[in-house]
Design a protein around this motif. Structure first.
Motif, PDB file in Angstrom:
ATOM      1  N   LEU A 127       0.815  -1.221   0.000  1.00 39.82           N
ATOM      2  CA  LEU A 127       0.000   0.000   0.000  1.00 39.82           C
ATOM      3  C   LEU A 127       0.845   1.267   0.000  1.00 39.82           C
ATOM      4  O   LEU A 127       0.441   2.277  -0.585  1.00 39.82           O
ATOM      5  CB  LEU A 127      -0.942   0.009   1.210  1.00 39.82           C
ATOM      6  CG  LEU A 127      -2.085  -0.991   1.190  1.00 39.82           C
ATOM      7  CD1 LEU A 127      -2.835  -0.973   2.514  1.00 39.82           C
ATOM      8  CD2 LEU A 127      -3.035  -0.690   0.030  1.00 39.82           C
ATOM      9  N   VAL A 128       2.000   1.245   0.668  1.00 38.97           N
ATOM     10  CA  VAL A 128       2.818   2.469   0.757  1.00 38.97           C
ATOM     11  C   VAL A 128       3.946   2.510  -0.264  1.00 38.97           C
ATOM     12  O   VAL A 128       4.693   3.491  -0.316  1.00 38.97           O
ATOM     13  CB  VAL A 128       3.396   2.653   2.183  1.00 38.97           C
ATOM     14  CG1 VAL A 128       2.278   2.773   3.200  1.00 38.97           C
ATOM     15  CG2 VAL A 128       4.373   1.572   2.546  1.00 38.97           C
ATOM     16  N   ARG A 129       4.039   1.494  -1.093  1.00 39.26           N
ATOM     17  CA  ARG A 129       5.115   1.457  -2.086  1.00 39.26           C
ATOM     18  C   ARG A 129       5.014   2.659  -3.025  1.00 39.26           C
ATOM     19  O   ARG A 129       3.981   2.928  -3.615  1.00 39.26           O
ATOM     20  CB  ARG A 129       5.029   0.167  -2.888  1.00 39.26           C
ATOM     21  CG  ARG A 129       6.167   0.010  -3.848  1.00 39.26           C
ATOM     22  CD  ARG A 129       6.090  -1.312  -4.546  1.00 39.26           C
ATOM     23  NE  ARG A 129       7.240  -1.458  -5.411  1.00 39.26           N
ATOM     24  CZ  ARG A 129       7.369  -2.409  -6.288  1.00 39.26           C
ATOM     25  NH1 ARG A 129       6.429  -3.316  -6.417  1.00 39.26           N
ATOM     26  NH2 ARG A 129       8.443  -2.477  -7.047  1.00 39.26           N
ATOM     27  N   GLY A 130       6.132   3.363  -3.147  1.00 39.00           N
ATOM     28  CA  GLY A 130       6.195   4.504  -4.043  1.00 39.00           C
ATOM     29  C   GLY A 130       5.558   5.776  -3.501  1.00 39.00           C
ATOM     30  O   GLY A 130       5.579   6.801  -4.168  1.00 39.00           O
ATOM     31  N   LYS A 131       5.002   5.736  -2.319  1.00 33.03           N
ATOM     32  CA  LYS A 131       4.385   6.938  -1.733  1.00 33.03           C
ATOM     33  C   LYS A 131       5.470   7.806  -1.115  1.00 33.03           C
ATOM     34  O   LYS A 131       6.513   7.332  -0.689  1.00 33.03           O
ATOM     35  CB  LYS A 131       3.360   6.547  -0.655  1.00 33.03           C
ATOM     36  CG  LYS A 131       2.308   5.566  -1.116  1.00 33.03           C
ATOM     37  CD  LYS A 131       1.308   6.237  -2.005  1.00 33.03           C
ATOM     38  CE  LYS A 131       0.124   5.322  -2.217  1.00 33.03           C
ATOM     39  NZ  LYS A 131      -0.211   5.006  -3.528  1.00 33.03           N
ATOM     40  N   ASP A 132       5.216   9.108  -1.077  1.00 36.01           N
ATOM     41  CA  ASP A 132       6.226  10.011  -0.527  1.00 36.01           C
ATOM     42  C   ASP A 132       5.798  10.663   0.790  1.00 36.01           C
ATOM     43  O   ASP A 132       6.436  11.587   1.256  1.00 36.01           O
ATOM     44  CB  ASP A 132       6.586  11.084  -1.548  1.00 36.01           C
ATOM     45  CG  ASP A 132       5.388  11.915  -1.959  1.00 36.01           C
ATOM     46  OD1 ASP A 132       4.269  11.636  -1.502  1.00 36.01           O
ATOM     47  OD2 ASP A 132       5.585  12.858  -2.750  1.00 36.01           O
ATOM     48  N   PHE A 133       4.733  10.171   1.411  1.00 36.06           N
ATOM     49  CA  PHE A 133       4.288  10.758   2.666  1.00 36.06           C
ATOM     50  C   PHE A 133       5.127  10.290   3.856  1.00 36.06           C
ATOM     51  O   PHE A 133       5.019  10.835   4.956  1.00 36.06           O
ATOM     52  CB  PHE A 133       2.812  10.454   2.930  1.00 36.06           C
ATOM     53  CG  PHE A 133       2.539   9.037   3.367  1.00 36.06           C
ATOM     54  CD1 PHE A 133       2.491   8.714   4.716  1.00 36.06           C
ATOM     55  CD2 PHE A 133       2.334   8.035   2.434  1.00 36.06           C
ATOM     56  CE1 PHE A 133       2.255   7.407   5.123  1.00 36.06           C
ATOM     57  CE2 PHE A 133       2.094   6.731   2.840  1.00 36.06           C
ATOM     58  CZ  PHE A 133       2.048   6.416   4.173  1.00 36.06           C
ATOM     59  N   TYR A 134       5.950   9.266   3.670  1.00 35.32           N
ATOM     60  CA  TYR A 134       6.789   8.764   4.754  1.00 35.32           C
ATOM     61  C   TYR A 134       8.218   8.609   4.259  1.00 35.32           C
ATOM     62  O   TYR A 134       8.478   8.499   3.065  1.00 35.32           O
ATOM     63  CB  TYR A 134       6.257   7.436   5.299  1.00 35.32           C
ATOM     64  CG  TYR A 134       6.628   6.229   4.455  1.00 35.32           C
ATOM     65  CD1 TYR A 134       7.603   5.346   4.880  1.00 35.32           C
ATOM     66  CD2 TYR A 134       6.022   5.980   3.226  1.00 35.32           C
ATOM     67  CE1 TYR A 134       7.956   4.251   4.112  1.00 35.32           C
ATOM     68  CE2 TYR A 134       6.361   4.891   2.464  1.00 35.32           C
ATOM     69  CZ  TYR A 134       7.331   4.029   2.902  1.00 35.32           C
ATOM     70  OH  TYR A 134       7.682   2.951   2.142  1.00 35.32           O
ATOM     71  N   SER A 135       9.142   8.593   5.209  1.00 35.87           N
ATOM     72  CA  SER A 135      10.557   8.424   4.887  1.00 35.87           C
ATOM     73  C   SER A 135      10.941   6.952   5.066  1.00 35.87           C
ATOM     74  O   SER A 135      10.916   6.436   6.185  1.00 35.87           O
ATOM     75  CB  SER A 135      11.406   9.285   5.826  1.00 35.87           C
ATOM     76  OG  SER A 135      12.760   8.900   5.759  1.00 35.87           O
ATOM     77  N   PRO A 136      11.301   6.270   3.974  1.00 35.06           N
ATOM     78  CA  PRO A 136      11.745   4.879   4.105  1.00 35.06           C
ATOM     79  C   PRO A 136      12.980   4.745   5.010  1.00 35.06           C
ATOM     80  O   PRO A 136      13.139   3.751   5.710  1.00 35.06           O
ATOM     81  CB  PRO A 136      12.068   4.454   2.679  1.00 35.06           C
ATOM     82  CG  PRO A 136      11.300   5.385   1.811  1.00 35.06           C
ATOM     83  CD  PRO A 136      11.235   6.679   2.566  1.00 35.06           C
TER      84      PRO A 136
END
Length: 157
Positions: free
Chosen positions: A107-116
């Motif tokens: 679900l969060v793959r490629g999203k920029d709302f969080y810092s990996p």
């Protein structure tokens, strides 16, 4: 033929109580670790990467809580059960948590709302902290590893 009663299917009360005490201690310490990682990681993540750093740290602490606290809670609930029941609960819980993790990561793959990076650092710190807490608790626990058989009562051969 002996008149001895059959062995109990699960651990003895002494073993079960000692095991529960150990898991309660681990659960308290892991909960504290997750809170410290969420707060400390959130602050450091926010200072390092802004809002995405905060979200990455909180997500990392959430995943750590799911895995660490979930496993210990399962073991605490099954401490007085036979080994095959406790093992099945542990493996079943692990599979469920792994599925949830894979869904979250998809679900969060490629999203920029969080810092990996913040997510990764908090998870690594959680793994190291969990290992230290669990190893220390096991080494200092009073759980018997061997229960001698009961001697035969008088009149039995």
């Amino acid at each position: 033929m002996t008149d001895r009663p059959a062995a109990a299917p699960g651990p003895t009360p002494d073993t079960s109580g000692a095991t529960r005490d150990m898991f309660r201690r681990i659960l308290r310490q892991l909960t504290l670790l997750v809170v410290v990682l969420a707060v400390g990681g959130g602050v450091v993540g926010y200072l390092a990467a802004g809002q995405p750093g905060l979200w990455g740290a909180l997500m990392g602490a959430g995943v750590a809580a799911l895995f660490m606290v979930g496993t210990v809670a399962t073991m605490l609930l099954t401490a007085d059960k036979p080994l095959h029941v406790a093992s099945a609960a542990g493996v079943g819980g692990w599979i469920l948590k792994l599925i949830l993790l894979l869904v979250l990561l998809a679900l969060v793959r490629g999203k920029d709302f969080y810092s990996p990076g913040a997510f990764f650092v908090v998870l690594v710190l959680a793994i190291i902290g969990s290992f230290v807490i669990e190893a220390r608790a096991v080494l200092h626990s009073r759980v018997p590893t061997f229960e001698p058989p009961h001697p035969p009562s008088e009149g039995q051969a």
